[in-house]
Design a protein around this motif. Sequence first.
Motif, PDB file in Angstrom:
ATOM      1  N   UNK A 177       0.827  -1.216   0.000  1.00 55.03           N
ATOM      2  CA  UNK A 177       0.000   0.000   0.000  1.00 55.03           C
ATOM      3  C   UNK A 177       0.859   1.261   0.000  1.00 55.03           C
ATOM      4  N   UNK A 178       2.101   1.141  -0.506  1.00 51.10           N
ATOM      5  CA  UNK A 178       3.001   2.288  -0.488  1.00 51.10           C
ATOM      6  C   UNK A 178       2.541   3.433  -1.361  1.00 51.10           C
ATOM      7  N   UNK A 179       1.951   3.121  -2.514  1.00 56.15           N
ATOM      8  CA  UNK A 179       1.475   4.183  -3.405  1.00 56.15           C
ATOM      9  C   UNK A 179       0.375   4.983  -2.710  1.00 56.15           C
ATOM     10  N   UNK A 180      -0.529   4.287  -2.034  1.00 55.22           N
ATOM     11  CA  UNK A 180      -1.586   4.951  -1.286  1.00 55.22           C
ATOM     12  C   UNK A 180      -1.008   5.773  -0.144  1.00 55.22           C
ATOM     13  N   UNK A 181      -0.076   5.202   0.605  1.00 56.17           N
ATOM     14  CA  UNK A 181       0.518   5.916   1.752  1.00 56.17           C
ATOM     15  C   UNK A 181       1.227   7.191   1.317  1.00 56.17           C
ATOM     16  N   UNK A 182       1.937   7.133   0.192  1.00 54.89           N
ATOM     17  CA  UNK A 182       2.653   8.312  -0.297  1.00 54.89           C
ATOM     18  C   UNK A 182       1.672   9.447  -0.576  1.00 54.89           C
ATOM     19  N   UNK A 183       0.588   9.125  -1.269  1.00 54.47           N
ATOM     20  CA  UNK A 183      -0.409  10.149  -1.613  1.00 54.47           C
ATOM     21  C   UNK A 183      -1.124  10.655  -0.363  1.00 54.47           C
ATOM     22  N   UNK A 184      -1.599   9.733   0.456  1.00 59.17           N
ATOM     23  CA  UNK A 184      -2.427  10.105   1.607  1.00 59.17           C
ATOM     24  C   UNK A 184      -1.631  10.913   2.633  1.00 59.17           C
ATOM     25  N   UNK A 217       8.068  12.005   9.280  1.00 56.28           N
ATOM     26  CA  UNK A 217       8.754  12.876   8.335  1.00 56.28           C
ATOM     27  C   UNK A 217       8.606  12.438   6.889  1.00 56.28           C
ATOM     28  N   UNK A 218       7.481  11.820   6.556  1.00 58.26           N
ATOM     29  CA  UNK A 218       7.241  11.374   5.191  1.00 58.26           C
ATOM     30  C   UNK A 218       7.861  10.044   4.849  1.00 58.26           C
ATOM     31  N   UNK A 219       8.469   9.360   5.826  1.00 54.53           N
ATOM     32  CA  UNK A 219       9.132   8.082   5.591  1.00 54.53           C
ATOM     33  C   UNK A 219       8.478   6.987   6.432  1.00 54.53           C
ATOM     34  N   UNK A 220       8.265   5.853   5.817  1.00 52.76           N
ATOM     35  CA  UNK A 220       7.690   4.729   6.547  1.00 52.76           C
ATOM     36  C   UNK A 220       8.707   4.183   7.540  1.00 52.76           C
ATOM     37  N   UNK A 221       8.267   4.022   8.810  1.00 49.01           N
ATOM     38  CA  UNK A 221       9.164   3.473   9.832  1.00 49.01           C
ATOM     39  C   UNK A 221       8.665   2.142  10.380  1.00 49.01           C
ATOM     40  N   UNK A 378      -4.594   6.317  -5.819  1.00 50.67           N
ATOM     41  CA  UNK A 378      -3.396   5.641  -6.289  1.00 50.67           C
ATOM     42  C   UNK A 378      -3.130   5.919  -7.764  1.00 50.67           C
ATOM     43  N   UNK A 379      -4.207   6.089  -8.544  1.00 45.44           N
ATOM     44  CA  UNK A 379      -4.014   6.373  -9.969  1.00 45.44           C
ATOM     45  C   UNK A 379      -3.310   7.718 -10.158  1.00 45.44           C
ATOM     46  N   UNK A 380      -3.722   8.721  -9.377  1.00 45.31           N
ATOM     47  CA  UNK A 380      -3.049  10.015  -9.448  1.00 45.31           C
ATOM     48  C   UNK A 380      -1.578   9.879  -9.072  1.00 45.31           C
ATOM     49  N   UNK A 381      -1.297   9.139  -8.014  1.00 43.84           N
ATOM     50  CA  UNK A 381       0.092   8.989  -7.577  1.00 43.84           C
ATOM     51  C   UNK A 381       0.932   8.298  -8.643  1.00 43.84           C
ATOM     52  N   UNK A 382       0.369   7.266  -9.284  1.00 44.06           N
ATOM     53  CA  UNK A 382       1.095   6.575 -10.352  1.00 44.06           C
ATOM     54  C   UNK A 382       1.356   7.526 -11.515  1.00 44.06           C
ATOM     55  N   UNK A 383       0.339   8.304 -11.911  1.00 47.96           N
ATOM     56  CA  UNK A 383       0.520   9.258 -13.001  1.00 47.96           C
ATOM     57  C   UNK A 383       1.556  10.313 -12.638  1.00 47.96           C
ATOM     58  N   UNK A 384       1.499  10.799 -11.430  1.00 54.99           N
ATOM     59  CA  UNK A 384       2.434  11.827 -10.965  1.00 54.99           C
ATOM     60  C   UNK A 384       3.871  11.320 -11.008  1.00 54.99           C
TER      61      UNK A 384
END
Length: 402
Positions: A177-184, A217-221, A378-384
């Motif tokens: 779910x990394x793509x979702x986490x990045x966007x959210x 800080x924007x990084x998964x821990x 997730x589609x937006x994040x992939x396109x971005x």
Amino acid sequence: MAGRILVLNAGSSSIKYELIDVRTHERPARGLVERIGEDEGRLTHHAGDGPAYERQARFPGHAEGLDAVMKAFETAGPELSPVAVGHRVVHGGTTFTRAVLIDDAVIAAVERLAPLAPLHNPVNLTGVRVAREAFPAVPHVAVFDTAFQLTLPPAAHTYAVPRDWRERLGVRRFGFHGTSCAYVSRRAAALLGRDLAGLNLIVLHLGNGASATAISGGRSVDTSMGLTPLEGLVMGTRSGDVDPAVSGYLARVNGMDAEQVEEALGRQGGLLGLTGSGDMREVRARDDDEARLALEIYTRRIRKYVGAYYALLGRVDAIVFTGGVGEHDAATRAESLAGLGRLGIAVDPALNRAASTGERAVSPPGAEVAVLVVPTDEEWEIAREALALISTGAEQDTAPDP
């Protein structure tokens, strides 16, 4: 049309797609091909605000499904001239830390990773191969669910298993779910009016698949899914956490091999195993002891992870719900955080039950820990990420979210 990206998400029997212009924030078309390989397939194509274009036919394979998608664009519009095609790929192992341009070497590497995601990577690659044949003149970009989670520190991604498993066989926590986490997480920072670099977040992606991720800080821990998407929270058909010795026990008493156990835990567990339905809406609609117990198990597991990640982070600025269940099921949000008031975590009943479907806070005004609902995209994040990769300027790297 210089910024239009065709995003493809190929599943085992489906192709989900969307045409997105990252620069203008336009979404000229989206659609879904369902039941590929079955007798009665269906394509639903939405172009603009007009009525959906629908076609029922047999699509023997993904090649026929994608051919139907292109014919839908020809029939119902808009013109399909993407500058790139972005593909969702579930598992990138430790090989792929970010989005990459797809070539034969990338395809071979994703194939080698298939044992880590046997239900996902092969069908993702089928979509890649078919799309490369259909669009040979444009770049194709792979965006990996696992990439965002590769910032996990060694103490989070290392299992206490034999050294040979870790070093030779690559047994470790990857997370999904990394793509979702990045966007959210980025949208949560915007909703709070704060810099993501200074935030500690717990993201709860609750859909048919479900996960919890601690982000600093924007990084998964830390994250609840592991080597595969089976570990962690209770899901639609996946069990989540169970004693690893279950496999050995079932082999001794029921003659089941490892593959049978894994299949059962992944496809017959979760809400489905507890109630006979993997759909949260159906479980919520029931009023019986079996459904009530399942809901308690489901939300109790979430609450345990929230408490654990609060302890790891030391301070939590916001808890973010996303995914189909997280975005739409007010009762699940309330029950998952019940009893956490001493940690500064509370849900405002009126705000939580409100009919709004957009980004919003559902915690009381001035709460110590904000509780947010952020619809994932997730589609937006992939396109971005795809456009950022193929662009030479820095402008697209920081393209604002819609």
